[in-house]
Write a protein that holds these residues in place. Sequence first.
Motif, PDB file in Angstrom:
ATOM      1  N   ASN A 359      -3.426  -4.518   5.822  1.00 30.48           N
ATOM      2  CA  ASN A 359      -2.737  -3.792   4.751  1.00 30.48           C
ATOM      3  C   ASN A 359      -2.369  -4.789   3.653  1.00 30.48           C
ATOM      4  O   ASN A 359      -1.493  -5.641   3.844  1.00 30.48           O
ATOM      5  CB  ASN A 359      -1.486  -3.109   5.312  1.00 30.48           C
ATOM      6  N   ILE A 360      -3.012  -4.682   2.506  1.00 39.42           N
ATOM      7  CA  ILE A 360      -2.843  -5.672   1.452  1.00 39.42           C
ATOM      8  C   ILE A 360      -1.423  -5.660   0.887  1.00 39.42           C
ATOM      9  O   ILE A 360      -0.923  -6.691   0.393  1.00 39.42           O
ATOM     10  CB  ILE A 360      -3.888  -5.450   0.327  1.00 39.42           C
ATOM     11  N   GLN A 361      -0.748  -4.516   0.951  1.00 39.50           N
ATOM     12  CA  GLN A 361       0.621  -4.457   0.450  1.00 39.50           C
ATOM     13  C   GLN A 361       1.547  -5.318   1.297  1.00 39.50           C
ATOM     14  O   GLN A 361       2.480  -5.941   0.776  1.00 39.50           O
ATOM     15  CB  GLN A 361       1.099  -3.007   0.418  1.00 39.50           C
ATOM     16  N   TRP A 362       1.301  -5.373   2.588  1.00 41.32           N
ATOM     17  CA  TRP A 362       2.140  -6.205   3.441  1.00 41.32           C
ATOM     18  C   TRP A 362       1.839  -7.683   3.229  1.00 41.32           C
ATOM     19  O   TRP A 362       2.735  -8.518   3.269  1.00 41.32           O
ATOM     20  CB  TRP A 362       1.960  -5.801   4.902  1.00 41.32           C
ATOM     21  N   LEU A 363       0.580  -8.010   2.986  1.00 38.14           N
ATOM     22  CA  LEU A 363       0.250  -9.395   2.638  1.00 38.14           C
ATOM     23  C   LEU A 363       0.964  -9.787   1.347  1.00 38.14           C
ATOM     24  O   LEU A 363       1.552 -10.880   1.255  1.00 38.14           O
ATOM     25  CB  LEU A 363      -1.258  -9.553   2.472  1.00 38.14           C
ATOM     26  N   THR A 364       0.920  -8.907   0.367  1.00 36.17           N
ATOM     27  CA  THR A 364       1.564  -9.203  -0.911  1.00 36.17           C
ATOM     28  C   THR A 364       3.059  -9.417  -0.731  1.00 36.17           C
ATOM     29  O   THR A 364       3.640 -10.340  -1.324  1.00 36.17           O
ATOM     30  CB  THR A 364       1.314  -8.056  -1.910  1.00 36.17           C
ATOM     31  N   LYS A 365       3.689  -8.595   0.090  1.00 36.28           N
ATOM     32  CA  LYS A 365       5.130  -8.739   0.294  1.00 36.28           C
ATOM     33  C   LYS A 365       5.456 -10.057   0.984  1.00 36.28           C
ATOM     34  O   LYS A 365       6.446 -10.726   0.641  1.00 36.28           O
ATOM     35  CB  LYS A 365       5.667  -7.563   1.109  1.00 36.28           C
ATOM     36  N   GLY A 366       4.635 -10.460   1.939  1.00 37.54           N
ATOM     37  CA  GLY A 366       4.847 -11.753   2.571  1.00 37.54           C
ATOM     38  C   GLY A 366       4.713 -12.888   1.580  1.00 37.54           C
ATOM     39  O   GLY A 366       5.532 -13.826   1.564  1.00 37.54           O
ATOM     40  N   VAL A 367       3.690 -12.837   0.730  1.00 37.97           N
ATOM     41  CA  VAL A 367       3.462 -13.896  -0.254  1.00 37.97           C
ATOM     42  C   VAL A 367       4.609 -13.947  -1.260  1.00 37.97           C
ATOM     43  O   VAL A 367       5.115 -15.032  -1.604  1.00 37.97           O
ATOM     44  CB  VAL A 367       2.111 -13.682  -0.965  1.00 37.97           C
ATOM     45  N   VAL A 368       5.033 -12.796  -1.755  1.00 34.62           N
ATOM     46  CA  VAL A 368       6.132 -12.764  -2.725  1.00 34.62           C
ATOM     47  C   VAL A 368       7.404 -13.361  -2.114  1.00 34.62           C
ATOM     48  O   VAL A 368       8.156 -14.084  -2.784  1.00 34.62           O
ATOM     49  CB  VAL A 368       6.378 -11.318  -3.215  1.00 34.62           C
ATOM     50  N   THR A 369       7.638 -13.087  -0.845  1.00 32.67           N
ATOM     51  CA  THR A 369       8.824 -13.620  -0.185  1.00 32.67           C
ATOM     52  C   THR A 369       8.742 -15.130  -0.021  1.00 32.67           C
ATOM     53  O   THR A 369       9.722 -15.857  -0.237  1.00 32.67           O
ATOM     54  CB  THR A 369       9.018 -12.938   1.185  1.00 32.67           C
ATOM     55  N   VAL A 370       7.567 -15.637   0.339  1.00 33.27           N
ATOM     56  CA  VAL A 370       7.390 -17.082   0.437  1.00 33.27           C
ATOM     57  C   VAL A 370       7.541 -17.735  -0.931  1.00 33.27           C
ATOM     58  O   VAL A 370       8.149 -18.817  -1.053  1.00 33.27           O
ATOM     59  CB  VAL A 370       6.018 -17.411   1.055  1.00 33.27           C
ATOM     60  N   GLU A 371       7.017 -17.096  -1.961  1.00 35.56           N
ATOM     61  CA  GLU A 371       7.164 -17.652  -3.307  1.00 35.56           C
ATOM     62  C   GLU A 371       8.640 -17.693  -3.716  1.00 35.56           C
ATOM     63  O   GLU A 371       9.077 -18.633  -4.394  1.00 35.56           O
ATOM     64  CB  GLU A 371       6.351 -16.836  -4.310  1.00 35.56           C
ATOM     65  N   PHE A 372       9.397 -16.680  -3.329  1.00 40.23           N
ATOM     66  CA  PHE A 372      10.844 -16.734  -3.571  1.00 40.23           C
ATOM     67  C   PHE A 372      11.460 -17.950  -2.890  1.00 40.23           C
ATOM     68  O   PHE A 372      12.271 -18.675  -3.494  1.00 40.23           O
ATOM     69  CB  PHE A 372      11.522 -15.455  -3.074  1.00 40.23           C
TER      70      PHE A 372
END
Length: 688
Positions: A359-372
Motif C-alpha cells: 500500500n503506497i499510502q502507508w509507505l508514504t506515511k512512514g517516509v513522511v514520519t522519518v523525514e519529520f
Amino acid sequence: MARSLRFSHNNRVAAIGITFALGVFLLPGCGQRSENGADRAAQESDVQGSKTAKTRSLGRQSKMPSLASNHIVSPYLSAHQDDLVAWSPWGKDAFDLAKAENKPILLSIGFSACHWCHVMQRESFNDPATAKYMNDHFINVLVDREERPDIDAIYTRQLEALSVRVGWPMTLFLRQDGKAFYAGTYFPPGDVTAPRSFRKILAQINDMWLSDRRAVDAACAKVADTITAQDKNAERSQSLNYANLNFALGRLLQRCDEEYGGLNQSRKYPVAAINTLMMRLSVAPEMNKSFFDLLPHCRTYVATTLNGMANGQINDQVGGGFFRYATTKEWRRPHFEKMLSDNALIAQNYFEAYSLTKNIQWLTKGVVTVEFMLDELALPNGLFAGSLDADSGVANNVDHSKITKADTHKKEEGAFYTFSAHDIEQALPKGIRAEVVTACNFTAAGNCGAGKNLPYFDIAPRHAALTEGLKKLEYWRLRRPRPARNDTVVAAWNGMAISTLVSAYRATRNPKYLEAAQTAATALLLKLSMPDKLCHSDLSSAEGFLDDYAYVEKAMLDLYSVDKGSQWRKKARELNAIVLQRFLDKDNGKFLYAPLAALKPEDTEQGRVRDVVYATTDGTWPGAAGTAIENLIQLDTVPENSGDVTTDANYLAIARRSLAASGRSMQEDPVAHASMLVALERLLRTGH
C-alpha cells in the motif's frame, strides 16, 4: 542562604477513587482552567513578588540535598528550579529529612514535553499559598521520568494498586519508607473550599498524616497486598503454542475498536506493539493453517488503525510526525507533544504494513514520519532529541489587535499547530481556500474547539489544491514561536530511531536512510557506550535500563542485517552478554527492568523502595523484555566470529523459559503483553 535545587508530560489523567480506612475520596476528571489576560498578569505578578519572600521564609532550603557533582540537570528539572515549591531531588537525603521532620513525602513525576505538567506547575507549584502549604507540611520530591524511568516504573505500579489510571504528572504521597498511601495525577487549583482542588487534597492528606496514621498504614498495606497478588498471579507459567497465541488474540480483539481502530477507549494511543502483533499473526503460516478464523479481524484492525491514525488529527498533516495521543475515538483532538519514541515505532508499523500489502499510502506515511524525525529531532552529531513540547508561545500571526500584554508571556498547548479562521483567511489564497477548508474539515467554530482548527481527512487526500494548501499553512505557522525541544539523548529512543531508519532503507532502498542510521549508531556508541556499560542518556554516566540495552542491541542487529558491518554484530553480542548477566532473573527466567546492582544505597536503605519491576508489560512503549527475547532469537541465527563476546548461553532456551514464565499473563491480559506475544510469535515461527 543556599537555594535548594528545585525542579517539575504526557496526558492529563484525572485522579479517581482511592479507598482508605477512613473512607473514600473521589476525584473526578478536571479540564484545563481557562484564564483571561488580566487574571494571568495578576497571577504572574504575585508569583514574581513572592520570590524574595520565599527566600526569607523557607528556612529549610539550606538543608536541602543537592544533585551529585557528575549530574547534568535535565531540562525538566531545570525548568522547575525557580518554582515556589522547595523541590528536593530523589535520594536518601530527602527521605532522611522527611523522617527527621516527621513529614510525608509528596512525590511528583513528570517530563519536559508534558502539557499537564506545565499546567500544574503554573497553577499550583507557583501559587504562593499552595507552595507555602507544600513547603510547610511535606518534603517535596521531583523526578523526571525520562531520567529515572526505574523510579517511574516502581510508582506506576503503586499508582495502579491505588486504582488510579496512569498519567503524568504523577502525584503520590509517600510514607518515609517510600510506600505510597494516596495518589493521583493532575489536580486542579483552588482554595481549601473548592471541590477536588489540590489545596483541599493537601489539607486532607496532612490531616490524615497527623491524626490517623493507622489509615496511612492500612493504605500502604493494601498497596503491598495488591502488588504481591499481582506478582503471584504472574508467576504461573504456560505452555507455548499457537493455540494459546490464538486464545490471546481472541481476547485482544475483544478490546479493539472495530470502527476506528486502536483500543476501544475514549483516548486513542498509537499502540505499536499491538499493530505489530496483528500484522505478524495475519501472515503467520501456522495461524493461516489452523487458526484462521480470527485473521480477517486482524487485517481489518490493521487497515482501520493505520488509516485512522494517518488521516486523523493525531497525525500532524501539515508538518509530519505524530502527536502523543488523541482524546477522541476518531483519533482527533490530540495532546500536542511529539515524542521520538512514538514516531520511531509508528513509522516502523507503516513500513512493515507496506512490506505486507504494498500500500503506497502507508509507505508514504512512514517516509513522511522519518523525514519529520530527521528535520525536527536530529541533532548535529546525528543522534536524536527526545521530544517536542506540547506548549508554545502565542502565535506571531494571530490577530494582533486582540493580544493583551499578558498574552505575550503566555504559552498554550498546540499554539504552534492550530489555525484560527483568521489564520486560514490570511494563509490560503482565495482560489484554493474553500477547497482546502472542506478537505481539512475546518470550521468557523474550530474543529478542535475554541476557534482552533487542525486538519484531518475523511479519506486519504489526493488533489493538488490540498497539497498546495498544506504547504501554505506550513509556511504560515513557521512564523510562530516553535515548541521547545528536549535535546536529551536517550539510548533506548535512539535505538528505536536507528531501527526505524533501517526499516526506511529496506522499504525505499534510499541510501540516505542507511547512512543516517550508521551515523547515529556510531555517534551513540561513542557518546553512551562505555567498556563496562551502556549509559541511559547523555545527562549522566548512570547505567542504562533494559530498554536501553534491548533497543540499542536491536538497532545493532538491524544494521548488521543490511550492511553486514562486523562492528554492529560485535556490539550486539557485547550488549546481549550484559543483559543476560545483569537483567535476567535466573530464579524465574524473567527480565528485570533495572539491574539489581543499579538499586543505589539511597534507594534501598532501611527497606525503602525494594520493589523489583519486571520489563514484561507494555507501557508508554513496548515492554523491553519482548525486545530482549526477540534479540535472543535473532542472535541465534547470527554466526559467531572470533573477537565476538560469547556467553555459552542457549539463546532459544532462555527465550522459551522467559516467555513461559509470563505465558498465563500473556493470555489473561494480552493488551499489556502485546510485545511479549510478538516475541512468542517469532519464537514459534522459528520452529522451536
